[in-house]
Design a protein around this motif. Structure first.
Motif, PDB file in Angstrom:
ATOM      1  N   LEU A 136      -2.073  63.206  55.514  1.00 52.87           N
ATOM      2  CA  LEU A 136      -1.693  64.178  56.548  1.00 52.87           C
ATOM      3  C   LEU A 136      -2.870  65.032  56.984  1.00 52.87           C
ATOM      4  CD1 LEU A 136       1.745  65.592  55.312  1.00 52.87           C
ATOM      5  CD2 LEU A 136       1.351  63.996  57.178  1.00 52.87           C
ATOM      6  N   GLY A 137      -3.794  65.269  56.073  1.00 54.98           N
ATOM      7  CA  GLY A 137      -4.927  66.133  56.380  1.00 54.98           C
ATOM      8  C   GLY A 137      -6.074  65.431  57.081  1.00 54.98           C
ATOM      9  N   ASN A 138      -5.956  64.110  57.266  1.00 58.94           N
ATOM     10  CA  ASN A 138      -7.034  63.325  57.885  1.00 58.94           C
ATOM     11  C   ASN A 138      -6.728  63.097  59.360  1.00 58.94           C
ATOM     12  OD1 ASN A 138      -8.958  61.465  58.688  1.00 58.94           O
ATOM     13  ND2 ASN A 138      -8.819  60.249  56.811  1.00 58.94           N
ATOM     14  N   SER A 139      -7.466  63.774  60.221  1.00 56.65           N
ATOM     15  CA  SER A 139      -7.205  63.669  61.666  1.00 56.65           C
ATOM     16  C   SER A 139      -7.586  62.308  62.239  1.00 56.65           C
ATOM     17  CB  SER A 139      -7.940  64.785  62.423  1.00 56.65           C
ATOM     18  OG  SER A 139      -9.333  64.702  62.187  1.00 56.65           O
ATOM     19  N   ASP A 140      -8.279  61.479  61.447  1.00 55.76           N
ATOM     20  CA  ASP A 140      -8.639  60.131  61.913  1.00 55.76           C
ATOM     21  C   ASP A 140      -7.501  59.129  61.703  1.00 55.76           C
ATOM     22  OD1 ASP A 140     -11.202  60.928  62.670  1.00 55.76           O
ATOM     23  OD2 ASP A 140     -12.010  60.566  60.656  1.00 55.76           O
ATOM     24  N   ILE A 141      -6.487  59.545  60.947  1.00 55.99           N
ATOM     25  CA  ILE A 141      -5.348  58.643  60.693  1.00 55.99           C
ATOM     26  C   ILE A 141      -4.159  59.118  61.534  1.00 55.99           C
ATOM     27  CG2 ILE A 141      -3.752  57.734  58.957  1.00 55.99           C
ATOM     28  CD1 ILE A 141      -5.871  58.303  56.821  1.00 55.99           C
TER      29      ILE A 141
END
Length: 240
Positions: free
Chosen positions: A66-71
């Protein structure tokens, strides 16, 4: 509200001043609206910070993507009530796409006003019952993740939530600490609905004695078309 910033850091969530301000506005709107409609029994700021805001964000401990804006992650918060966990997640992780769904239109209108007041994008509040919405093409097997803090038996909740999740996605149920017996009883329902019980992960909320269990369910195959059954059936007659 700086207490929220400190406590969120224990989840490795760094909140900006702007995000803290959004949480403050959300709290103020919640308390004001709560005077005229029943949104929450928890109203003291410190309690709301821990039992609503931090509790909502705690899912990051079991779903760190959830914290990874690339996913890319498209999330359904089913039975969202006053907006938990969906709105705190959106404030903390603005890149997420979120649909908040609730069966009570008054709550949905409140949520729409919060979204507007906070200037949030890629988030919508939708009025609908799970049994009907899960049969709509735009929602069925569409979401990467379905989350729910709704109070319902896990077998019943699985019938409401799993049909929304696409194959390869997950349903995460926020549950009280003792969940083993309930999760064992729900295994058959989860399997029938196309899911598989992955893990149960327990965490303690920062600076409190509150324990939260997260039930992680993988969607491994499509849900049979007969599910969810018509309104009321899942709660009266859970899949066994």
């Amino acid at each position: 509200m700086n207490r929220l910033k400190e406590k969120a850091a224990q989840f490795n969530i760094e909140l900006t001043n702007e995000q803290i301000e959004q949480f403050q506005i959300y709290y103020d709107l919640l308390i004001e609206k709560n005077k005229v409609m029943n949104l929450t029994a928890i109203t003291e700021l410190e309690d709301v910070i821990i039992k609503h805001f931090l509790d909502s964000l705690a899912v990051i401990k079991v779903y760190p993507e959830l914290g990874n804006s690339d996913i890319p992650c498209f999330i359904l918060d089913l039975g969202t009530g006053a907006g938990f966990p969906g709105i705190p997640l959106k404030i903390a992780f603005p890149h997420l796409r979120i649909v908040l769904m609730d069966s009570l239109n008054k709550r949905v209108k409140f949520l729409q006003s919060v979204i507007e007041e906070l200037g949030l994008s890629d988030i919508s509040a939708v009025h609908g019952r799970a049994e009907e919405a899960a049969r709509q093409k735009e929602y069925r097997e569409t979401f990467d993740l379905c989350v729910s803090r709704a109070v319902a038996n896990l077998s019943t909740l699985s019938e409401y939530c799993i049909p929304f999740v696409k194959v390869g996605g997950q349903f995460i149920s926020y549950k009280a600490a003792e969940i083993e017996e309930e999760s064992n009883a729900a295994k058959r329902a989860i399997q029938v609905l196309g899911g598989k019980l992955d893990t149960i992960q327990k965490i303690k909320l920062p600076d409190s004695d509150i324990e939260r269990s997260f039930v992680l369910i993988d969607k491994i195959k499509s849900t049979p078309k007969i599910y969810p059954r018509k309104a009321g059936t899942a709660s009266k007659d859970p899949i066994k």
